[in-house]
Design a protein around this motif. Structure first.
Motif, mmCIF file in Angstrom:
data_model
loop_
_atom_site.group_PDB
_atom_site.id
_atom_site.type_symbol
_atom_site.label_atom_id
_atom_site.label_comp_id
_atom_site.label_asym_id
_atom_site.label_seq_id
_atom_site.Cartn_x
_atom_site.Cartn_y
_atom_site.Cartn_z
ATOM 1 N N GLN A 92 7.178 -5.772 -10.375
ATOM 2 C CA GLN A 92 8.185 -5.023 -9.627
ATOM 3 C C GLN A 92 8.282 -3.595 -10.140
ATOM 4 O OE1 GLN A 92 11.648 -7.459 -10.113
ATOM 5 N NE2 GLN A 92 11.219 -8.673 -8.291
ATOM 6 N N SER A 129 7.320 -0.211 -7.933
ATOM 7 C CA SER A 129 8.289 0.866 -7.781
ATOM 8 C C SER A 129 7.704 2.195 -8.251
ATOM 9 C CB SER A 129 9.553 0.528 -8.574
ATOM 10 O OG SER A 129 10.463 1.587 -8.530
ATOM 11 N N SER A 153 6.811 5.490 -5.782
ATOM 12 C CA SER A 153 7.549 6.732 -5.993
ATOM 13 C C SER A 153 6.733 7.963 -5.624
ATOM 14 C CB SER A 153 8.014 6.840 -7.449
ATOM 15 O OG SER A 153 6.917 7.153 -8.302
#
Length: 80
Positions: A13, A17, A21
């Protein structure tokens, strides 16, 4: 076994992420407290918090290579 799976899930996770970004440049290995770490390197050359920690340098290098391959395939996600 459950905590190990949870740790892998959290690592994935955090990686997803970081890649989404758009600031992710590459993954690199480092060393902290006697463990080999996998960190994300941002486009401004600063490092993220460790994504994973391994006692074996080969495992850390393999993880960094895997992260770089995933990031290359997926690429950053553009926001609208």
């Amino acid at each position: 076994m459950i905590s190990r799976l949870a740790g892998h899930r959290l690592w994935q996770q955090n990686l997803a992420s970081l890649i989404r970004s758009g600031l992710f440049s590459k993954a690199a290995t480092g060393k902290a407290n006697g463990l080999f770490t996998v960190v994300g390197v941002y486009t401004d050359e600063t490092c993220s918090a460790p994504l994973a920690k391994h006692s074996d340098l080969r495992r850390a290098a393999d993880a960094a290579n895997l992260v770089n391959r995933i990031a290359w395939v997926q690429g950053p996600v553009e926001s609208n």
